[in-house]
Structure formats: structure tokens, C-alpha cells
Design an enzyme around this catalytic site. Structure first.
Site, PDB file in Angstrom:
ATOM      1  CG  ASP A  67      -0.242  -0.592   2.509  1.00  0.00           C
ATOM      2  OD1 ASP A  67       1.010  -0.511   2.598  1.00  0.00           O
ATOM      3  OD2 ASP A  67      -0.926  -1.063   3.174  1.00  0.00           O
ATOM      4  CG  ASP A 136      -9.104  -1.618  11.933  1.00  0.00           C
ATOM      5  OD1 ASP A 136      -7.946  -2.434  11.501  1.00  0.00           O
ATOM      6  OD2 ASP A 136      -9.464  -0.824  11.177  1.00  0.00           O
ATOM      7  CG  HIS A 138      -5.919  -2.507   8.828  1.00  0.00           C
ATOM      8  ND1 HIS A 138      -5.876  -1.313   9.416  1.00  0.00           N
ATOM      9  CD2 HIS A 138      -4.657  -2.595   8.814  1.00  0.00           C
ATOM     10  CE1 HIS A 138      -4.944  -0.800   9.796  1.00  0.00           C
ATOM     11  NE2 HIS A 138      -4.139  -1.618   9.579  1.00  0.00           N
ATOM     12  CD  GLU A 143      -8.668   0.898   7.690  1.00  0.00           C
ATOM     13  OE1 GLU A 143      -8.444  -0.097   8.761  1.00  0.00           O
ATOM     14  OE2 GLU A 143      -8.037   1.801   7.856  1.00  0.00           O
TER      15      GLU A 143
HETATM   16  C1  F6R Z   1       1.092  -1.302   6.059  1.00  0.00           C
HETATM   17  C2  F6R Z   1       0.065  -2.456   6.028  1.00  0.00           C
HETATM   18  C3  F6R Z   1      -0.689  -2.399   7.570  1.00  0.00           C
HETATM   19  C4  F6R Z   1       0.192  -2.555   8.656  1.00  0.00           C
HETATM   20  C5  F6R Z   1      -0.897  -2.740  10.087  1.00  0.00           C
HETATM   21  C6  F6R Z   1      -0.047  -2.896  11.071  1.00  0.00           C
HETATM   22  O1  F6R Z   1       1.907  -1.556   4.657  1.00  0.00           O
HETATM   23  O2  F6R Z   1      -0.012  -2.929   5.417  1.00  0.00           O
HETATM   24  O3  F6R Z   1      -1.634  -3.278   7.309  1.00  0.00           O
HETATM   25  O4  F6R Z   1       0.643  -3.962   8.505  1.00  0.00           O
HETATM   26  O5  F6R Z   1      -1.350  -1.343  10.131  1.00  0.00           O
HETATM   27  O6  F6R Z   1       1.011  -1.929  11.413  1.00  0.00           O
HETATM   28  P1  F6R Z   1       2.069  -1.934  12.596  1.00  0.00           P
HETATM   29  O7  F6R Z   1       3.158  -2.841  12.234  1.00  0.00           O
HETATM   30  O8  F6R Z   1       2.632  -0.617  12.356  1.00  0.00           O
HETATM   31  O9  F6R Z   1       1.311  -2.103  13.667  1.00  0.00           O
END
Ligand code: F6R
Length: 262
Positions: A67, A136, A138, A143
Site C-alpha cells: 500500500d 481492527d 485490517h 479496513e
Molecule cells: C502497512 C500495512 C498495514 C500494517 C498494519 C500494522 O503496509 O499493510 O496493514 O501492517 O497497520 O501496522 P504496525 O506494524 O505498525 O502495527
């Protein structure tokens, strides 16, 4: 799902990096799906170490990031492009032309999303997709409410995600409200998914992802349908799992079996 529970974050990064290293050694032109965020940082550090000390070769590896924020140019210090180069790519021998990260600063974002999907297809699909998980549930920026059939597209971030990610920005207002993300279906088509989670704040999302019903409400739960998923958790992220003891027991026997079959 293969659920591997390790004592702490260091053990988690070691375990994940070894899996990635092994796959690159088996297939030097591996197509590697990558994530940003705090969780994979230690894995990237470990892979840099493998490159520097054990000559792990990235010269043929192709990467596709999950992303990117809409509105940020690749040079913006908060962009995921900047994050990847700054924390990983600049320290290894990957070729710039083999790195794919969605662009958030392109006028025709819809066409760019279609191009990204096409590019993944062209290289034969993602072999190994590294994933973190949001509080959450995701994955990528899919989301809650994201469809199982979704492909690379623009998503509106939830207030929770904006709140969580504001730690990297000066304030909450600066966090972009949209992102381009691979869809659930795009992730699902990767041959092997490697999901990592560390810390107590992820415990509920992990329980719902692994043991809860499959639901668009918890996008990561769609991984239950996937034929090859490895989940690596530290004790805190695993703390709400009902079948925690069984996963540990089963992993012990799985490793024994692998040893016996060598
Ligand atoms: C980022 C991504 C997100 C993160 C998720 C957890 O490229 O794909 O889904 O993996 O938000 O983020 P952290 O590792 O910062 O807790």
C-alpha cells in the site's frame, strides 16, 4: 494455518527473516510482497544482516508493496516508498526496476491500480506476502468491511487507523485520509502469506483473525480460506488465543516431523 508462537519480538523477527531467506535461496527471483509499519522493521534489519554477513542475494528478487498513502509523493518522508528505501532497500542489492510500490501522487489513480494488478500478474503472482495486522483486523489498508473479492484500489482510512498512524506524523490532521492498497483477493492470490503480530494491542485482532468466524468485519480472517498461511506471534499477541497450547504442541511436532523427513 501454521501458528508459530515465540517468546518475544526478537524471536519473531528471526523466525520470519529465516523463512524469507529460505524462500529466496530456493527461488532467487522470488516475488516478495512487502508491508510497512512497525512490525516488519526488525525483519528488514535481519534481512539486511543476512545480506551483509551471509551474502543473501536480492539481485533477482522482485518486490510489491501492499500500500501507499494517497497524496504523498515517493520522496515524502512519510510515504511508504520513502519508508521502504530508507529502512530496507538502500541496504541490500535489490534493483530499483524490480521494486514496485503503488504511487499515491498519480492523477489517474484508478488506472494506476489496474496497472499494479496487471504488473503482479505479469511476473507470475506473488510468491510470499509479508503482512502485519491492524488493531481492527485490517491487512494492507483493507479496513473492516472490505470485500473478499477486492483488488488494488483506493480505500478511505478508518479513524482508528488514522489515530494509530498519526504517531509517524506531526499530528492527526496530517495523516492522509485515503490509501491505495492491494485488495483482499490480491493478497489471497499470493502463494504463501506470512502474517506477523507483536504486542498486547494486537491480541484481539489475532484471536478474531485465527479463531473467529470469517467475516468482512475482520479482513484478516479471510486468511482462514488460504491454503498456505504462516502466522508468527509473540506471547503477547497470542495471549487471547483459546487454542494457544495446541498451536505450541502442534508446532513442536511439526518441527520434529520436518527433522525426521530431512
Ligand atoms: C502497512 C500495512 C498495514 C500494517 C498494519 C500494522 O503496509 O499493510 O496493514 O501492517 O497497520 O501496522 P504496525 O506494524 O505498525 O502495527
Amino acid at each position: 494455518m501454521r501458528v508459530i508462537i515465540v517468546p518475544d519480538y526478537d524471536a519473531l523477527t528471526e523466525e520470519a527473516a529465516r523463512i524469507i531467506k529460505k524462500e529466496i535461496e530456493i527461488k532467487p527471483d522470488l516475488v516478495l510482497g512487502l508491508a510497512t509499519g512497525t512490525t516488519p522493521l526488525g525483519v528488514y534489519r535481519k534481512l539486511i544482516q543476512f545480506h551483509q554477513e551471509e551474502s543473501l542475494d536480492f539481485s533477482k528478487v522482485r518486490t510489491f508493496n501492499l500500500d501507499e498513502y494517497v497524496g504523498l509523493s515517493p520522496k515524502h518522508p512519510m510515504s511508504y516508498n520513502y519508508f521502504m528505501w530508507n529502512n530496507f532497500f538502500r541496504y541490500i542489492n535489490i534493483r530499483e526496476e524490480n521494486v514496485y510500490i503503488p504511487r499515491g501522487d498519480i492523477k489517474d489513480l484508478q488506472a494506476h491500480c489496474r496497472w499494479y494488478e496487471q504488473k503482479i500478474k505479469q511476473v507470475g503472482g506473488i510468491d510470499l506476502q509479508l503482512l502485519g495486522i491492524g488493531r481492527d483486523g485490517h491487512i494492507g489498508f483493507n479496513e473492516p468491511g472490505s470485500s473478499f473479492g477486492s483488488r488494488t484500489r483506493i480505500k478511505t482510512l478508518t479513524p482508528e487507523t488514522i489515530e494509530d498512524n498519526s504517531r509517524f506524523f506531526k499530528n492527526k490532521e496530517e495523516v492522509p485520509k485515503y490509501a491505495i492498497t492491494m485488495g483482499i483477493r490480491t493478497i489471497y492470490e499470493a502463494k504463501h502469506c506470512l502474517l506477523l503480530a507483536s504486542g498486547k494491542t494486537k491480541a484481539r485482532a489475532i484471536r478474531e483473525c485465527i479463531e473467529g468466524p470469517v467475516s468482512a468485519f475482520v479482513p484478516a480472517s479471510f486468511l482462514q480460506f488460504h491454503p498456505q498461511v504462516t502466522v508468527i506471534l509473540d506471547e503477547q499477541a497470542a495471549s487471547e488465543l483459546q487454542r494457544k497450547d495446541y498451536y505450541k504442541h502442534s508446532e513442536k511436532f511439526q518441527r520434529q516431523l520436518e527433522e525426521d523427513l530431512k
